[in-house]
Scaffold this active site. Structure first.
Site, PDB file in Angstrom:
ATOM      1  N   ASP A 169      27.882  34.675  42.195  1.00 54.95           N
ATOM      2  CA  ASP A 169      28.911  35.276  43.030  1.00 54.95           C
ATOM      3  C   ASP A 169      28.910  36.807  43.115  1.00 54.95           C
ATOM      4  OD1 ASP A 169      29.405  32.600  42.499  1.00 54.95           O
ATOM      5  OD2 ASP A 169      31.563  32.835  42.286  1.00 54.95           O
ATOM      6  N   GLU A 397      31.495  28.697  29.989  1.00 54.40           N
ATOM      7  CA  GLU A 397      30.913  28.839  31.330  1.00 54.40           C
ATOM      8  C   GLU A 397      29.663  29.720  31.262  1.00 54.40           C
ATOM      9  OE1 GLU A 397      33.816  30.380  34.044  1.00 54.40           O
ATOM     10  OE2 GLU A 397      32.538  30.106  35.808  1.00 54.40           O
TER      11      GLU A 397
END
Ligand code: GLC
Length: 430
Positions: A169, A397
């Site tokens: 991202d 994550e």
């Protein structure tokens, strides 16, 4: 190791959901409460080590949301969840099931090929034959969509229309290409990610404004992907997606040959990529990197995606040597490979998302590619570092490459899946 393997399975079971399209896994119940495209592909690899049927279902559910033109969305909103932004009403794609309007790195064909191989090895080829045939057709349509819509100049690369499509991202690779995006009309909005997680680990407000401006642009085009490809203010040939699609096409061609199909179109896409992907080589920095289609400018950044050329099956002694030299240099500088940005870069931030942290899924692709191409030592290092990070810190994550601190959400599905794929799927290597 057994405890951690049990814990990894429990995470996948805990994140398992039943939706109208079938069973699927949320990346993390709180932060990401829907089905994500490339997360599901990796999750299937994890399930495949202990529940083969569930592994196939994961990919099948994702492809049940495929659009008629072959496009597979990056998010499928199978259930409502007010805790997520931007939700289905912001995307407003007008599809059923509700989906986003952008895609994600196409790892699915590579995963399906693995699922098929393990089914065969288990003597269950007959049971999965009709399923692999159906998925093959869906994957072929998806890859055709990439060839026809996301490579407008026929360069053999994948052009991303949104940073979220790349799966990385807030990589600095998108900073310069993002500058021309007009954020003046984005309006007010409330982010949800920073309500769940420390803002220091997340993209900035300016980055988020750009993400939303691009969603608004796509929506204004009625999510007509040809129109978007012709006029989007952000069009970047992503080195990560380009390498991943090249690899996925090789796996799809093998599946097609196994099924007795005509694989001529896939062979042509592979040839086009092999001939054109050199456009993403940056001789000045000796690295693979993304390139802005609108300005022709190379990012010049060494990121974790720079090391996916091995996974893509590319062989070029000079480029491989330069890439391996970066790997050795970075490996001497941080205890844990592979940081998402070169730690020597002034913009390196050890816990900010795709500007430093290590991601297990990217490591799996890098490690797999290195092992396949005979680079056993760096392959073992990448794998060992990934397993150490998880064993010492948990199923986060992402992780700081400097001290291993977990970044982002915990109990993360794809991190658990990579543990399983690398440990439970291959016990001899631990
Ligand atoms: C973030 C990641 C993306 C991932 C998603 C769900 O947006 O950058 O790669 O697919 O979270 O885990």
């Amino acid at each position: 190791m057994t405890d951690l393997t049990d814990a990894a399975r429990a995470i996948l079971r805990g994140n398992d959901r039943q939706g109208p399209g079938g069973r699927y896994t949320v990346p993390n119940g709180r932060v990401y409460p829907f089905q994500w495209n490339w997360d599901s592909a990796f999750v299937a690899l994890g399930f495949d080590t202990f529940d083969r049927v569930r592994a196939w279902q994961e990919v099948e559910t994702l492809f049940s949301a495929q659009w008629q033109d072959g496009f597979v969305p990056h998010i499928v909103f199978w259930a409502d969840d007010a805790g997520y932004f931007p939700g289905p009403s912001v995307w407003d794609t007008g599809r059923e099931p509700r989906t986003s309007g952008i895609t994600q790195p196409p790892v699915a064909a590579t995963v399906v090929r693995r699922l098929w191989d393990t089914a065969l090895a288990a003597g269950e080829g007959d049971a999965f034959w009709s399923r692999v045939e159906r998925l093959y057709d869906q994957l072929l349509a998806y890859h055709r969509w990439f060839a026809e819509v996301r490579d407008p100049e026929g360069r053999g690369v994948v052009v991303a229309m949104h940073p979220w499509e790349t799966g990385r991202d807030n990589s600095p690779e998108w900073d310069a290409p993002g500058e021309p995006i007009d954020v003046s009309k984005v309006g007010d909005y409330v982010r949800r990610d920073t309500g769940h997680l420390d803002a220091k680990m997340r993209p900035t407000k300016l980055e988020y404004d750009r993400y939303l401006a691009l969603v608004q642009y796509g929506r204004a085009q009625g999510w007509d992907h040809h129109a978007i490809a012709a006029g989007n203010p952000f069009r970047v040939a992503d080195v990560g997606m380009s390498m991943i699609l090249l690899r996925a096409n090789r796996d799809l061609r093998d599946l097609g040959a196994m099924l007795g199909r005509d694989t001529g179109a896939i062979a042509a896409w592979i040839a086009r990529a092999e001939a054109g992907i050199g456009w993403l080589w940056d001789e000045a920095h000796g690295c693979w990197c993304s390139r802005d289609l609108l300005t022709g400018r190379r990012s010049g950044f060494v990121t974790s995606a720079s090391f996916l050329s091995f996974y893509a099956g590319l062989r070029d002694p000079a480029k491989d040597a330069a890439t391996l030299a970066h790997l050795a240099r970075i490996g001497a500088r941080v205890p844990y490979l592979m940081p998402s940005l070169d730690p020597a870069d002034p913009g390196f931030q050890m816990i900010r998302y795709w500007r430093g942290p290590v991601w297990a899924v990217v490591n799996w692709m890098i490690g797999t590619g290195l092992a396949e191409t005979g680079h056993a030592e760096p392959a073992a290092r990448v794998k060992r570092d990934t397993l150490d990070l998880i064993a010492r810190n948990g199923f986060y994550e992402a992780f700081s490459p400097v001290d291993g601190t977990g970044s982002g959400g915990d109990d993360f599905s794809w991190t658990a899946a990579i543990w399983l794929a690398w440990v439970a799927g291959d016990r001899s290597a631990v």
